[in-house]
Scaffold this motif. Structure first.
Motif, mmCIF file in Angstrom:
data_model
loop_
_atom_site.group_PDB
_atom_site.id
_atom_site.type_symbol
_atom_site.label_atom_id
_atom_site.label_comp_id
_atom_site.label_asym_id
_atom_site.label_seq_id
_atom_site.Cartn_x
_atom_site.Cartn_y
_atom_site.Cartn_z
ATOM 1 N N HIS A 1 -16.837 30.478 -90.957
ATOM 2 C CA HIS A 1 -16.262 29.138 -90.754
ATOM 3 C C HIS A 1 -16.137 28.767 -89.271
ATOM 4 O O HIS A 1 -16.531 27.670 -88.864
ATOM 5 C CB HIS A 1 -14.866 29.039 -91.394
ATOM 6 N N THR B 1 -19.309 27.843 -96.622
ATOM 7 C CA THR B 1 -19.917 29.180 -96.487
ATOM 8 C C THR B 1 -18.804 30.238 -96.516
ATOM 9 O O THR B 1 -17.614 29.890 -96.486
ATOM 10 C CB THR B 1 -20.690 29.265 -95.154
ATOM 11 N N PRO B 2 -19.164 31.536 -96.545
ATOM 12 C CA PRO B 2 -18.121 32.573 -96.565
ATOM 13 C C PRO B 2 -17.147 32.428 -95.384
ATOM 14 O O PRO B 2 -17.529 31.960 -94.303
ATOM 15 C CB PRO B 2 -18.917 33.878 -96.474
ATOM 16 N N THR B 3 -15.920 32.851 -95.614
ATOM 17 C CA THR B 3 -14.840 32.626 -94.654
ATOM 18 C C THR B 3 -15.173 33.122 -93.243
ATOM 19 O O THR B 3 -14.850 32.461 -92.252
ATOM 20 C CB THR B 3 -13.553 33.302 -95.180
ATOM 21 N N ASP C 1 -28.356 26.902 -96.627
ATOM 22 C CA ASP C 1 -27.876 28.215 -97.090
ATOM 23 C C ASP C 1 -29.004 29.199 -96.795
ATOM 24 O O ASP C 1 -30.145 28.947 -97.183
ATOM 25 C CB ASP C 1 -27.584 28.157 -98.599
ATOM 26 N N PRO C 2 -28.690 30.293 -96.094
ATOM 27 C CA PRO C 2 -29.780 31.179 -95.667
ATOM 28 C C PRO C 2 -30.340 32.065 -96.765
ATOM 29 O O PRO C 2 -31.371 32.697 -96.567
ATOM 30 C CB PRO C 2 -29.121 32.036 -94.574
ATOM 31 N N PHE C 3 -29.682 32.137 -97.914
ATOM 32 C CA PHE C 3 -30.093 33.144 -98.895
ATOM 33 C C PHE C 3 -30.766 32.575 -100.142
ATOM 34 O O PHE C 3 -30.302 31.595 -100.718
ATOM 35 C CB PHE C 3 -28.904 34.010 -99.294
ATOM 36 N N TYR D 1 -11.275 17.751 -105.781
ATOM 37 C CA TYR D 1 -12.383 17.941 -104.829
ATOM 38 C C TYR D 1 -13.049 16.599 -104.499
ATOM 39 O O TYR D 1 -13.421 16.350 -103.358
ATOM 40 C CB TYR D 1 -13.434 18.910 -105.395
ATOM 41 N N PHE E 1 -10.648 26.907 -111.463
ATOM 42 C CA PHE E 1 -10.392 25.886 -110.430
ATOM 43 C C PHE E 1 -11.446 24.785 -110.384
ATOM 44 O O PHE E 1 -11.131 23.637 -110.093
ATOM 45 C CB PHE E 1 -10.201 26.528 -109.049
ATOM 46 N N GLY F 1 -23.088 27.860 -102.586
ATOM 47 C CA GLY F 1 -22.481 28.717 -103.617
ATOM 48 C C GLY F 1 -21.552 27.889 -104.485
ATOM 49 O O GLY F 1 -21.751 26.688 -104.672
ATOM 50 N N ARG F 2 -20.480 28.541 -104.982
ATOM 51 C CA ARG F 2 -19.574 27.870 -105.930
ATOM 52 C C ARG F 2 -19.028 26.556 -105.368
ATOM 53 O O ARG F 2 -19.161 25.498 -105.961
ATOM 54 C CB ARG F 2 -18.385 28.792 -106.246
ATOM 55 N N ILE F 3 -18.425 26.638 -104.171
ATOM 56 C CA ILE F 3 -17.743 25.447 -103.653
ATOM 57 C C ILE F 3 -18.733 24.494 -102.966
ATOM 58 O O ILE F 3 -18.543 23.279 -102.999
ATOM 59 C CB ILE F 3 -16.580 25.860 -102.701
ATOM 60 N N GLU G 1 -13.699 24.557 -95.420
ATOM 61 C CA GLU G 1 -13.001 25.252 -96.498
ATOM 62 C C GLU G 1 -11.904 26.159 -95.948
ATOM 63 O O GLU G 1 -11.973 26.606 -94.810
ATOM 64 C CB GLU G 1 -13.997 26.080 -97.335
ATOM 65 N N LYS G 2 -10.905 26.412 -96.773
ATOM 66 C CA LYS G 2 -9.846 27.345 -96.423
ATOM 67 C C LYS G 2 -10.346 28.760 -96.642
ATOM 68 O O LYS G 2 -11.239 28.940 -97.473
ATOM 69 C CB LYS G 2 -8.568 27.106 -97.197
ATOM 70 N N ASN H 1 -7.589 21.476 -101.221
ATOM 71 C CA ASN H 1 -7.910 20.518 -102.284
ATOM 72 C C ASN H 1 -6.735 20.164 -103.177
ATOM 73 O O ASN H 1 -6.666 19.070 -103.720
ATOM 74 C CB ASN H 1 -9.058 21.055 -103.135
#
Ligand SMILES: NC(=O)c1ccc[n+]([C@@H]2O[C@H](COP(=O)([O-])OP(=O)(O)OC[C@H]3O[C@@H](n4cnc5c(N)ncnc54)[C@H](O)[C@@H]3O)[C@@H](O)[C@H]2O)c1
Length: 330
Positions: A75, A70-72, A33-35, A284, A276, A10-12, A92-93, A121
């Motif tokens: 993690h 991936t989504p939080t 990425d599963p999607f 980054y 960002f 995704g974005r990050i 990622e945070k 970052n």
């Protein structure tokens, strides 16, 4: 050569994957990425393997380290799987939205002697690094106050907000990490105010879009953070570190330093950098380089799971303070 798998396209994830591919000491092995075709289209562009199964990507024999974008809520699962397989992680945070789960994960990382770097970052932004160096060199003397302004250009989609964990854990967490880093002492008290001024219906989520925080350390050092999900003039990122011998001030960055005089404006400057991804592009890259460099030289990571826990704890205290109207001891 550190061989890396990037989870999430995704974005990050896209940013991290491109930075791995461009790093001379790293090799991008796989993007998972599963999607949809997120992984395959990114992998095609960057010349690596694509996968839909993140756990299998972690387990690959030709992968040494994992970058989690991936989504939080995924993690911890991926982090612990990687650590159990003896692989280092750049995560990622935030670690997770739940403090108890995050603490348990940190304990497990420690028990397995795992190596995890938390992706804060902003510490790797050239100006932040220059601030840290100046503070370390004694240029501002003893730090007394840190002031951080962090405003997004516009509200994220409602669906994002619902799963974000709220403005304190999702957005302010970056500023809380910077506050800890510059103060050089742990905050012991948090006072926060929070409102829905951009989108009043946000209170149904429930969440806030406009917040102000004050932090105090045991020796009395102070920090003020103000954040808003919408600033009509763009992505507003400013900072001030004030000490016994002086002050450091960071203004916003722009694409160029050009100033214009016309019949409608004087001294007009270009708009702020978009968001960002543009403002922290170098950060980054430098963050990824720091991760690879620490692995190559077998040295300590500049940020840790403990940093992730401490920032999350402050975010939780800020939420408690905003809800109760009282200051909260950390
Ligand atoms: N450090 C920063 O500046 C920064 C900026 C943005 C996001 N983030 C963090 O990065 C993470 C991802 O955010 P984003 O904005 O890139 O999100 P995103 O939605 O743009 O991308 C997430 C990707 O993960 C994939 N995905 C969804 N469910 C998954 C699952 N169960 N397993 C594996 N992959 C899955 C999606 O298909 C998507 O491609 C979040 O934790 C967020 O907090 C950090």
């Amino acid at each position: 050569m550190i061989r890396i798998a990037v989870l999430g396209a995704g974005r990050i994830g896209k940013i991290h994957a491109a930075n791995v591919a461009a790093n001379p000491d790293a090799k991008l092995i796989v993007v998972a990425d599963p999607f949809g075709d997120a992984a395959s289209s990114l992998a095609k562009r960057l010349g690596c393997h694509a996968a839909t199964d993140c756990l299998a990507a972690i387990e690959r024999d030709d992968v040494d380290a994992i970058v989690i974008g991936t989504p939080t809520d995924t993690h911890i699962q991926f982090m612990l799987h990687a650590i159990a397989k003896g692989k280092a992680v750049l995560c990622e945070k935030p670690i997770d939205l739940d403090m108890a789960k995050s603490v348990a994960a940190a304990n497990e990382v420690e028990r397995l002697d795992g190596r995890v770097m938390l992706a804060f970052n902003r510490r790797f932004d050239p100006t932040s690094q220059a601030f840290r160096k100046a503070i370390d060199a004694g240029e501002v003397g003893e730090v007394r106050q840190v002031v951080i302004t962090s405003r997004d250009p516009g509200m994220p989609p409602r669906e994002y907000v619902k799963h974000s964990g709220g403005i304190f854990r999702d957005m302010v967490i970056h500023d809380l990490d910077l506050a800890r880093w510059y103060l050089g002492e742990e905050p012991v008290e948090v006072m926060a105010m929070a409102s829905c001024l951009v989108e009043p219906s946000l209170s149904e989520v429930p969440d806030f879009d406009t917040v102000m925080l004050q932090l105090r350390t045991a020796s009395g050092k102070q920090c003020h953070i103000n954040c808003c999900r919408e600033a009509v003039y763009g992505y507003d990122q400013r900072m001030e570190v004030f000490g016994s011998k002086g002050m450091l001030l960071q203004d916003n960055l722009r694409p160029s330093t050009i100033r214009r005089w016309t019949d409608s404006a004087t001294d007009a400057r270009e708009p702020l950098l978009n968001f960002f991804l543009e403002r922290y592009e170098t950060a980054y890259k430098t963050e990824l380089t720091a991760f690879v460099e620490a692995l190559r030289t077998k040295s300590a990571f500049p940020t840790s799971v403990q940093d992730g826990l401490k920032a999350l704890r402050l975010a939780d205290c800020a939420l408690e303070s905003a809800m109760s109207g009282k200051s909260v001891k950390v």
